[in-house]
Design a protein around this motif. Structure first.
Motif, PDB file in Angstrom:
ATOM      1  N   GLY A  15      -6.635  -9.956  23.289  1.00  9.97           N
ATOM      2  CA  GLY A  15      -6.135  -9.277  24.450  1.00  9.97           C
ATOM      3  C   GLY A  15      -6.057  -9.977  25.601  1.00  9.97           C
ATOM      4  N   VAL A  16      -6.549 -10.874  26.143  1.00 11.85           N
ATOM      5  CA  VAL A  16      -6.210 -11.879  27.104  1.00 11.85           C
ATOM      6  C   VAL A  16      -4.984 -12.549  26.747  1.00 11.85           C
ATOM      7  N   LEU A  17      -4.545 -12.971  25.452  1.00  7.34           N
ATOM      8  CA  LEU A  17      -3.275 -13.689  25.034  1.00  7.34           C
ATOM      9  C   LEU A  17      -2.002 -12.784  25.230  1.00  7.34           C
ATOM     10  N   ARG A  18      -2.398 -11.331  24.886  1.00  4.28           N
ATOM     11  CA  ARG A  18      -1.386 -10.257  24.774  1.00  4.28           C
ATOM     12  C   ARG A  18      -0.879 -10.421  26.142  1.00  4.28           C
ATOM     13  N   GLU A  19      -2.074  -9.871  27.122  1.00  3.58           N
ATOM     14  CA  GLU A  19      -1.588  -9.507  28.728  1.00  3.58           C
ATOM     15  C   GLU A  19      -0.868 -11.061  29.229  1.00  3.58           C
ATOM     16  N   CYS A  20      -1.434 -12.196  28.955  1.00  4.18           N
ATOM     17  CA  CYS A  20      -0.717 -13.151  29.536  1.00  4.18           C
ATOM     18  C   CYS A  20       0.670 -13.438  28.987  1.00  4.18           C
ATOM     19  N   LEU A  21       1.069 -13.170  27.719  1.00  2.00           N
ATOM     20  CA  LEU A  21       2.385 -13.359  27.053  1.00  2.00           C
ATOM     21  C   LEU A  21       3.246 -12.155  27.975  1.00  2.00           C
ATOM     22  N   LEU A  22       2.499 -11.111  28.355  1.00  2.00           N
ATOM     23  CA  LEU A  22       3.428  -9.858  28.935  1.00  2.00           C
ATOM     24  C   LEU A  22       3.715 -10.163  30.506  1.00  2.00           C
ATOM     25  N   ALA A  23       2.855 -10.968  31.133  1.00  4.10           N
ATOM     26  CA  ALA A  23       2.937 -11.170  32.449  1.00  4.10           C
ATOM     27  C   ALA A  23       4.182 -12.060  32.761  1.00  4.10           C
ATOM     28  N   ASP A  24       4.999 -11.457  33.814  1.00  5.03           N
ATOM     29  CA  ASP A  24       6.224 -12.212  34.170  1.00  5.03           C
ATOM     30  C   ASP A  24       5.975 -13.483  34.986  1.00  5.03           C
ATOM     31  N   ILE A 152     -16.986  -3.543  24.772  1.00  2.00           N
ATOM     32  CA  ILE A 152     -15.532  -3.896  24.965  1.00  2.00           C
ATOM     33  C   ILE A 152     -14.871  -2.799  23.937  1.00  2.00           C
ATOM     34  N   GLN A 153     -13.972  -1.994  24.441  1.00  2.00           N
ATOM     35  CA  GLN A 153     -13.059  -1.291  23.536  1.00  2.00           C
ATOM     36  C   GLN A 153     -11.976  -1.966  23.180  1.00  2.00           C
ATOM     37  N   PRO A 154     -11.688  -2.404  21.986  1.00  3.70           N
ATOM     38  CA  PRO A 154     -10.188  -3.287  21.521  1.00  3.70           C
ATOM     39  C   PRO A 154      -8.981  -2.287  21.572  1.00  3.70           C
ATOM     40  N   MET A 155      -8.213  -2.881  22.108  1.00  3.10           N
ATOM     41  CA  MET A 155      -6.772  -1.939  22.346  1.00  3.10           C
ATOM     42  C   MET A 155      -5.622  -2.733  21.703  1.00  3.10           C
ATOM     43  N   ASN A 156      -4.562  -2.068  21.612  1.00  4.79           N
ATOM     44  CA  ASN A 156      -3.440  -2.676  21.060  1.00  4.79           C
ATOM     45  C   ASN A 156      -3.561  -3.795  19.652  1.00  4.79           C
ATOM     46  N   GLY A 157      -4.389  -3.124  18.793  1.00  3.66           N
ATOM     47  CA  GLY A 157      -4.520  -3.807  17.527  1.00  3.66           C
ATOM     48  C   GLY A 157      -5.523  -5.008  17.558  1.00  3.66           C
ATOM     49  N   GLU A 158      -6.080  -5.185  18.610  1.00  2.00           N
ATOM     50  CA  GLU A 158      -7.208  -6.417  18.584  1.00  2.00           C
ATOM     51  C   GLU A 158      -8.463  -5.840  17.949  1.00  2.00           C
ATOM     52  N   GLY A 159      -9.212  -6.905  17.630  1.00  2.00           N
ATOM     53  CA  GLY A 159     -10.413  -6.576  16.746  1.00  2.00           C
ATOM     54  C   GLY A 159     -11.221  -7.882  16.434  1.00  2.00           C
ATOM     55  N   PRO A 160     -12.303  -7.496  15.879  1.00  2.00           N
ATOM     56  CA  PRO A 160     -13.183  -8.577  15.665  1.00  2.00           C
ATOM     57  C   PRO A 160     -12.899  -9.417  14.315  1.00  2.00           C
ATOM     58  N   ARG A 161     -13.040 -10.653  14.259  1.00  2.00           N
ATOM     59  CA  ARG A 161     -12.499 -11.634  12.962  1.00  2.00           C
ATOM     60  C   ARG A 161     -13.325 -11.076  11.672  1.00  2.00           C
TER      61      ARG A 161
END
Length: 220
Positions: A15-24, A152-161
């Motif tokens: 989730g953190v990676l996704r938000e970092c890549l989206l941030a301008d 922690i509710q996973p969003m946007n396709g994230e999930g445990p390994r």
């Protein structure tokens, strides 16, 4: 800004990676870990290592970054205190101390947990170790933030390994989404966590120890 991410293959790290890549305003994300990521992006760079116990040989590659988001973690189930401390405390402080030398004054955000024992004296082993980890991180010459999420509710396709846990999260998704909204004191989302990490890097707010309500507010 340029950020380092530890634990990008885990649920929170995804989730953190996704938000970092989206941030301008994020120009580079350096993912440090042992397992390759299953995604590519012009902003993303990977540093793959056989072990994270000693980062001294790659210390120069960790210089020049504005923030580190430390999302590595392990359950205490089945571990004695020495084993849990080695992973939770020794590894985390080893990374943070090196970054304090290479990037003094940068932001270091640590994902801890709700119920952590800051006194370091309680009966619950994991809470004591987490408390010691938090306290020593906050004493370093870094802009340290401690996130203490509960559920922690996973969003946007994230999930445990783990496949079984991933299936369980998916099966209970309708219920957990409602619970996250109904009980903000006890739950947040992977999306909010990622966005909140970016916000503390930008704003340097107080306090430095954040629970679910603060994480969710910053992550809106």
């Amino acid at each position: 800004m340029k950020v380092i991410l530890f634990g990008a293959t885990g649920m929170v790290g995804q989730g953190v990676l996704r938000e970092c890549l989206l941030a301008d305003d994020v120009t580079e994300v350096l993912s440090v870990g042992r397992t390759p990521l299953s995604r590519a992006d012009p902003k993303l760079r990977e540093l793959l290592l056989p072990s994270l116990d000693d980062l001294t040989p790659v210390a120069d590659q960790l210089a020049g970054y504005d923030a580190c988001y430390f999302c590595l973690g392990v359950s205490s189930v089945g571990l004695d205190e020495a084993a849990y401390r080695r992973i939770t405390y020794d590894l985390t402080l080893g990374v943070a101390r090196l970054l304090a030398e290479r990037n003094p004054g940068s932001t270091f955000t640590y994902v801890s947990g709700q119920g952590t024992d800051s006194s370091e004296q309680g009966r619950t082993m994991w809470a004591r170790v987490k408390g010691k980890t938090e306290n020593d991180l906050l004493a370093l010459p870094l802009e340290t933030y401690v996130f203490r999420p509960g559920f922690i509710q996973p969003m946007n396709g994230e999930g445990p390994r783990t496949p079984a846990l991933r299936w369980g999260y998916r099966a209970l998704a309708p219920v957990t989404k409602l619970a996250t909204r109904a009980f903000p004191k006890y739950a947040t989302t992977t999306e909010a966590l990622g966005r909140a990490m970016l916000q503390v890097t930008r704003e340097k707010p107080e306090p430095r120890v954040l629970g679910n309500p603060e994480i969710t507010r910053l992550g809106r």
